[in-house]
Structures are given as structure tokens and as C-alpha cells.
Scaffold this motif. Structure first.
Motif, PDB file in Angstrom:
ATOM      1  N   GLU A   3      61.017 112.602  83.282  1.00 36.42           N
ATOM      2  CA  GLU A   3      61.971 111.671  83.880  1.00 36.42           C
ATOM      3  C   GLU A   3      63.290 111.644  83.114  1.00 36.42           C
ATOM      4  O   GLU A   3      63.356 111.133  81.990  1.00 36.42           O
ATOM      5  CB  GLU A   3      61.365 110.261  83.934  1.00 36.42           C
ATOM      6  CG  GLU A   3      62.112 109.396  84.919  1.00 36.42           C
ATOM      7  CD  GLU A   3      61.506 108.006  85.076  1.00 36.42           C
ATOM      8  OE1 GLU A   3      62.263 107.093  85.437  1.00 36.42           O
ATOM      9  OE2 GLU A   3      60.286 107.838  84.821  1.00 36.42           O
ATOM     10  N   LEU A   4      64.319 112.247  83.708  1.00 35.11           N
ATOM     11  CA  LEU A   4      65.647 112.256  83.098  1.00 35.11           C
ATOM     12  C   LEU A   4      66.442 111.076  83.646  1.00 35.11           C
ATOM     13  O   LEU A   4      66.718 111.010  84.843  1.00 35.11           O
ATOM     14  CB  LEU A   4      66.370 113.564  83.407  1.00 35.11           C
ATOM     15  CG  LEU A   4      65.713 114.869  82.905  1.00 35.11           C
ATOM     16  CD1 LEU A   4      66.537 116.074  83.333  1.00 35.11           C
ATOM     17  CD2 LEU A   4      65.532 114.844  81.388  1.00 35.11           C
ATOM     18  N   VAL A   5      66.792 110.145  82.759  1.00 34.27           N
ATOM     19  CA  VAL A   5      67.477 108.935  83.206  1.00 34.27           C
ATOM     20  C   VAL A   5      68.980 109.086  82.957  1.00 34.27           C
ATOM     21  O   VAL A   5      69.406 109.382  81.828  1.00 34.27           O
ATOM     22  CB  VAL A   5      66.953 107.705  82.432  1.00 34.27           C
ATOM     23  CG1 VAL A   5      67.637 106.434  82.922  1.00 34.27           C
ATOM     24  CG2 VAL A   5      65.436 107.601  82.567  1.00 34.27           C
ATOM     25  N   ASP A   6      69.783 108.891  83.997  1.00 22.94           N
ATOM     26  CA  ASP A   6      71.239 108.951  83.831  1.00 22.94           C
ATOM     27  C   ASP A   6      71.724 107.713  83.099  1.00 22.94           C
ATOM     28  O   ASP A   6      71.304 106.595  83.400  1.00 22.94           O
ATOM     29  CB  ASP A   6      71.930 109.047  85.198  1.00 22.94           C
ATOM     30  CG  ASP A   6      71.721 110.407  85.832  1.00 22.94           C
ATOM     31  OD1 ASP A   6      72.240 111.387  85.260  1.00 22.94           O
ATOM     32  OD2 ASP A   6      71.034 110.505  86.868  1.00 22.94           O
ATOM     33  N   ILE A   7      72.606 107.915  82.136  1.00 20.57           N
ATOM     34  CA  ILE A   7      73.131 106.801  81.349  1.00 20.57           C
ATOM     35  C   ILE A   7      74.648 106.747  81.554  1.00 20.57           C
ATOM     36  O   ILE A   7      75.393 107.503  80.928  1.00 20.57           O
ATOM     37  CB  ILE A   7      72.840 106.990  79.831  1.00 20.57           C
ATOM     38  CG1 ILE A   7      71.371 107.377  79.590  1.00 20.57           C
ATOM     39  CG2 ILE A   7      73.256 105.748  79.039  1.00 20.57           C
ATOM     40  CD1 ILE A   7      70.363 106.269  79.746  1.00 20.57           C
ATOM     41  N   PRO A   8      75.115 105.860  82.454  1.00 20.16           N
ATOM     42  CA  PRO A   8      76.551 105.839  82.753  1.00 20.16           C
ATOM     43  C   PRO A   8      77.413 105.491  81.531  1.00 20.16           C
ATOM     44  O   PRO A   8      78.580 105.871  81.473  1.00 20.16           O
ATOM     45  CB  PRO A   8      76.685 104.751  83.824  1.00 20.16           C
ATOM     46  CG  PRO A   8      75.299 104.406  84.263  1.00 20.16           C
ATOM     47  CD  PRO A   8      74.338 104.890  83.241  1.00 20.16           C
ATOM     48  N   GLU A   9      76.829 104.816  80.537  1.00 20.34           N
ATOM     49  CA  GLU A   9      77.622 104.423  79.365  1.00 20.34           C
ATOM     50  C   GLU A   9      77.949 105.588  78.438  1.00 20.34           C
ATOM     51  O   GLU A   9      78.837 105.484  77.600  1.00 20.34           O
ATOM     52  CB  GLU A   9      76.883 103.354  78.536  1.00 20.34           C
ATOM     53  CG  GLU A   9      76.641 102.048  79.255  1.00 20.34           C
ATOM     54  CD  GLU A   9      75.272 102.007  79.933  1.00 20.34           C
ATOM     55  OE1 GLU A   9      74.826 103.062  80.475  1.00 20.34           O
ATOM     56  OE2 GLU A   9      74.637 100.945  79.934  1.00 20.34           O
ATOM     57  N   PHE A  10      77.239 106.691  78.558  1.00 19.52           N
ATOM     58  CA  PHE A  10      77.538 107.837  77.702  1.00 19.52           C
ATOM     59  C   PHE A  10      78.984 108.278  77.920  1.00 19.52           C
ATOM     60  O   PHE A  10      79.491 108.236  79.036  1.00 19.52           O
ATOM     61  CB  PHE A  10      76.631 109.030  78.043  1.00 19.52           C
ATOM     62  CG  PHE A  10      75.265 108.981  77.385  1.00 19.52           C
ATOM     63  CD1 PHE A  10      75.046 108.252  76.226  1.00 19.52           C
ATOM     64  CD2 PHE A  10      74.206 109.707  77.933  1.00 19.52           C
ATOM     65  CE1 PHE A  10      73.786 108.234  75.634  1.00 19.52           C
ATOM     66  CE2 PHE A  10      72.949 109.703  77.347  1.00 19.52           C
ATOM     67  CZ  PHE A  10      72.738 108.953  76.191  1.00 19.52           C
ATOM     68  N   SER A  11      79.610 108.732  76.828  1.00 20.49           N
ATOM     69  CA  SER A  11      80.976 109.256  76.972  1.00 20.49           C
ATOM     70  C   SER A  11      80.986 110.706  76.526  1.00 20.49           C
ATOM     71  O   SER A  11      79.947 111.305  76.290  1.00 20.49           O
ATOM     72  CB  SER A  11      81.920 108.459  76.078  1.00 20.49           C
ATOM     73  OG  SER A  11      81.670 108.777  74.718  1.00 20.49           O
ATOM     74  N   CYS A  12      82.176 111.238  76.378  1.00 19.61           N
ATOM     75  CA  CYS A  12      82.378 112.561  75.775  1.00 19.61           C
ATOM     76  C   CYS A  12      81.603 112.612  74.457  1.00 19.61           C
ATOM     77  O   CYS A  12      81.526 111.627  73.733  1.00 19.61           O
ATOM     78  CB  CYS A  12      83.873 112.721  75.520  1.00 19.61           C
ATOM     79  SG  CYS A  12      84.336 114.063  74.428  1.00 19.61           S
TER      80      CYS A  12
END
Ligand code: SF4
Ligand code: SF4
Lengths: 142, 291
Positions: B32-41
Motif C-alpha cells: 500500500e503506497l500512500v500519497d502524502i500531499p505534504e511532501f515537498s521537493c
């Protein structure tokens, strides 16, 4: 500013040239010599390093670091020397553009949600201020 | 088990086939790969401008994953190297404290140093394990022969990645691809860099490097180059024609992501593997597999 590399460590460089002899950029452009750059940096002759374009020829492939018999992190030193060059005002055009994009969008490659939608992929936030915030925090740091 | 999916900034724009095939492969493997919108460059492009800012950026991402209680899986070798290096730097208590102070100003919880960072290929190799994938191979790719390009930052610097693969004779992705039945070749330029990082500052050198590997693999009659990084793919696939012109050669080398190849062997559809985005078409592969 935190000292990422210690010039003291460069004293352990005995100029064997193993970093340069394993470097593929050196192989195709003999003027690029990581061991020379390290020598100059070790001696504190930063201006000479900054004057050449050499810092921007390194691909950051880390081959030299892996080969150095003295365990000197050659790539890291050359990479961080770029920061010093940039702070001394020697910033390649490409970096000016990249910095501008990063500050505006928070990412190096602008998002293209139309293309994603066509491919059936979910949209991703196009702009974030994180990079700008980080650069702001870094202002005033020495 | 859930993992924080570190997609990076190149893949979701420049490597849709990589993203599509990764998501679908993970799904069919039950990862399960969870997208993390808070990640940045990740900090990679910033490292040439301000090393400390780059470290801070990487630390912020690590801290976010840690707070969510998930380890990181990524698909860009550059991102994985920068995050792994940052992890190593942050083992230093003084430095971590200084960084944590700044993270507070960014509204992020402090980083304790617990989160693990792995490239998806490495994760499959080390954690998911080959025999489990092997059990899911539905169609052998035995007629196919590939040349693997690892990408420098996949395993280097080894002090940051923890020496999981040998930089001069890497084998983990070969092993992954071999379980599909396909052969992989050893070739002299295997550990050569794609050169993309200097395309904007020393284009001539960058293209010469990429041309060497394209020539080598073309002459060895492989069905495709297989790789694991969107940047390397830009060098070898997106720029293939341009580089060919520059060196007076016409290349016609298909380039695939390892996720596409494993997925193909597991019976995923071409659509689920993003084949439509492959610039040099997969006809030769189709012919050999007769489907
Ligand atoms: S390989 Fe290491 S010791 Fe030898 S010249 Fe390069 S940096 Fe110095
Ligand atoms: S990291 Fe730079 S200096 Fe070192 S081997 Fe690679 S291109 Fe050469």
C-alpha cells in the motif's frame, strides 16, 4: 552555518589522483580534475576553484568518493563548494531559472495536471510555498 | 503495510509510465503506497544553491513521514540518495537539534531519526523478497534480454544507503528482472552515469556520457534498457534522438522501467503499465513474446 565539510579532513588527501582516474568526466574532458580541485580547496584557494567552470561539470555520480583510499567524501565536497560559489555570486544561469521555479512552485518541474488527467492519474497540488519558506528561514544564517 | 510514497517532482510530470506501472504493480503485490500531499521537493536541486536549505528540506520530508508512522518508498534514485544522506547527517545530535529548531518554524514536528528510506526496487529486493514475486510470475519473459541501468544515486553514496548493492558491479535489479525469466547482460559501461545532472551546465559532456551507454547497449542487441529513475530515463529515452544526432548515430533503443517489466511478467495489461508512453515502441518485445 553548519560546517558540512571540515578542511582539516582534506589534509588526509595525499593527491594520489584515484578520484580523477576513476571519473568518467575526467576521461572525456582532461581539464576536469577532482583531485586538483580538492587540493585547491584544501589550501583555501577557493577563488581559483570558483573561477573555473569545473564545479558544474561534476555529475555527482559519487564514483570518486567510493574510490578514495582515504575515505574523503570527494563528491560531497565538490557539491558543497557549489554552494560557496553560488553565495559568492557565481551562479550559473540554469540555477537562476531553477531557483525561480522552486521559489514559485515548490518543485523543480512544474506540475501538469492536464497531462495527468488524460493519463487517468489524480491531480497533484501545483504550487507550494515550502521552498520559499525554507529559503526565508535561511536568510540571515551565516 | 502502508508506506509513504515519495513520488518526487520528475515522475508525476515526466515519467507517467513509471508512476502508472509502480502504482499498479504495488497494488497487485499488495503493497500500500500512500500519497502524502505534504511532501515537498527532496532538496536535490537546492543542494547546489544552499546545502543547509537542502538538508532542511530533506529533513522536513523525513519528519512528515515519521509523524505519520510510515517508512518511505520512492521511485527516483536522486530523491532516495538525498533523503538517505540527510538521514545520515541527522545522526549527529547537534545538527539534528539545529535542524529541528528550524522545522518548528516550518510547523513540522521534530525529527527523531526513525524513518526508513528505500527505493522501490530495493524494497522489493530486500523486504518483499524475490521468491514472493516469483510466485506471481504468470508469463515468463524468457525470450527477452535486457541491459540494466541502475543510476548512480540508487546505491551511492554507499555510506548513506548502507552498502546494499555494489556500485561497480550492481546486481539487485538484475536479480529482480531475472525472476521474470528474462536475461540481463553484463556490459562494460554498466556503472556509467547518465549525465543528466549536468545537461544544463555542460551539455556536451552530458550527451557524450549518455551516448556511450546507448551505443554500448545498442551494439549488444538487447531488447531494451531497463532503469529505475525518471532522470536517467530523460537522458536515455527523451533525449535519445537528440543525442544520436549529436554523435551522428541513429539510436532505436527501447527504454523500460523495471516496474513495467515485472508487471508484464505478472500479467498486468499494457495499459496498466503505461506502455503507451514508451517513446521507442515495444514492438520487438511483443513479437518475441507473441502476444
Ligand atoms: S582519491 Fe582521495 S586521497 Fe586520492 S587524490 Fe582523490 S581525494 Fe585525495
Ligand atoms: S562525482 Fe563528479 S568528480 Fe566524482 S567521479 Fe563523478 S563526475 Fe567525477
Amino acid at each position: 552555518m553548519y560546517k558540512f565539510f571540515d578542511r582539516e579532513k582534506l589534509k588526509y588527501c595525499y593527491q594520489c589522483g584515484r578520484c580523477s582516474s576513476g571519473c568518467d568526466i575526467n576521461r572525456i574532458d582532461r581539464s576536469f580534475q577532482p583531485h586538483r580541485l580538492l587540493h585547491l580547496i584544501g589550501m583555501g584557494a577557493f577563488d581559483k576553484v570558483l573561477k573555473s567552470d569545473s564545479l558544474w561539470k561534476c555529475t555527482t555520480c559519487f564514483t570518486c568518493s567510493e574510490r578514495c583510499p582515504q575515505g574523503i567524501r570527494v563528491t560531497e565536497i565538490l557539491w558543497i563548494a557549489r554552494t560557496i560559489a553560488v553565495k559568492a555570486g557565481r551562479i550559473p544561469e540554469l540555477l537562476v531559472t531553477q531557483k525561480d521555479i522552486l521559489l514559485r512552485t515548490g518543485r523543480l518541474i512544474p506540475m501538469d495536471n492536464k497531462k495527468r488527467e488524460k493519463a487517468g492519474l489524480a491531480a497533484i497540488q501545483e504550487e507550494s510555498s515550502v521552498v520559499a519558506e525554507i529559503f526565508e528561514i535561511m536568510e540571515g544564517e551565516k | 503495510m502502508q508506506y509513504a510514497f515519495y513520488i518526487g517532482c520528475a515522475a508525476p510530470v515526466k515519467a507517467l509510465k513509471y508512476e502508472i506501472s509502480t502504482r499498479n504493480l504495488a497494488k497487485s503485490l499488495g503493497i500500500e503506497l500512500v500519497d502524502i500531499p505534504e511532501f515537498s521537493c527532496c532538496g536535490f536541486p537546492v543542494k547546489s544553491m544552499d546545502s543547509f536549505a537542502a538538508l532542511l528540506m530533506a529533513a522536513r520530508n523525513l519528519a512528515i513521514a515519521e509523524e505519520k508512522g510510515m517508512d518511505i518508498i520512492g521511485i527516483c534514485t536522486g530523491c532516495m540518495a538525498i533523503l538517505s544522506e540527510a538521514k545520515e547527517y541527522l545522526e549527529d545530535d547537534n545538527l539534528r537539534n539545529r535542524v529541528n529548531e528550524k522545522l518548528k518554524a516550518l510547523g513540522v514536528k521534530e525529527y527523531a531519526g526513525k524513518v526508513k528510506v528505500k527505493h522501490f526496487a530495493r524494497f522489493l529486493y530486500e523486504d518483499y523478497r524475490l521468491d514472493r514475486i516469483k510466485g506471481k510470475v504468470a508469463a515468463s519473459l524468457a525470450p527477452l534480454k535486457f541491459g540494466i541501468h541502475y543510476g548512480c544515486h540508487y546505491m551511492k553514496p554507499t555510506h548513506a544507503h548502507g552498502c546494499f548493492d555494489d556500485p561497480s558491479t550492481p546486481s539487485t535489479i538484475d536479480d529482480l528482472i531475472n525472476i521474470t525469466g528474462a536475461k540481463t547482460i553484463n556490459y562494460p559501461n554498466k556503472s556509467l552515469c547518465c549525465g543528466l545532472t549536468i545537461m544544463g551546465t555542460a551539455e556536451d559532456l552530458s550527451f557524450k556520457l549518455a551516448a556511450e551507454k546507448l551505443e554500448c547497449l545498442s551494439s549488444r542487441g538487447v531488447d531494451a534498457m531497463v532503469l529505475a529513475c525518471p532522470s536517467c530515463c530523460i537522458a536515455y529515452e527523451n533525449n535519445q534522438r537528440l543525442i544520436g544526432k549529436r554523435v551522428g548515430k541513429e539510436f532505436n533503443l527501447p527504454v523500460f522501467y523495471f516496474t513495467q517489466v515485472i508487471g508484464l511478467a505478472m500479467g498486468l495489461s499494457e495499459e496498466d503499465l503505461g506502455f503507451e508512453f514508451n517513446r521507442v515502441k515495444a514492438d520487438r518485445i511483443r513479437e518475441k513474446l507473441r502476444y
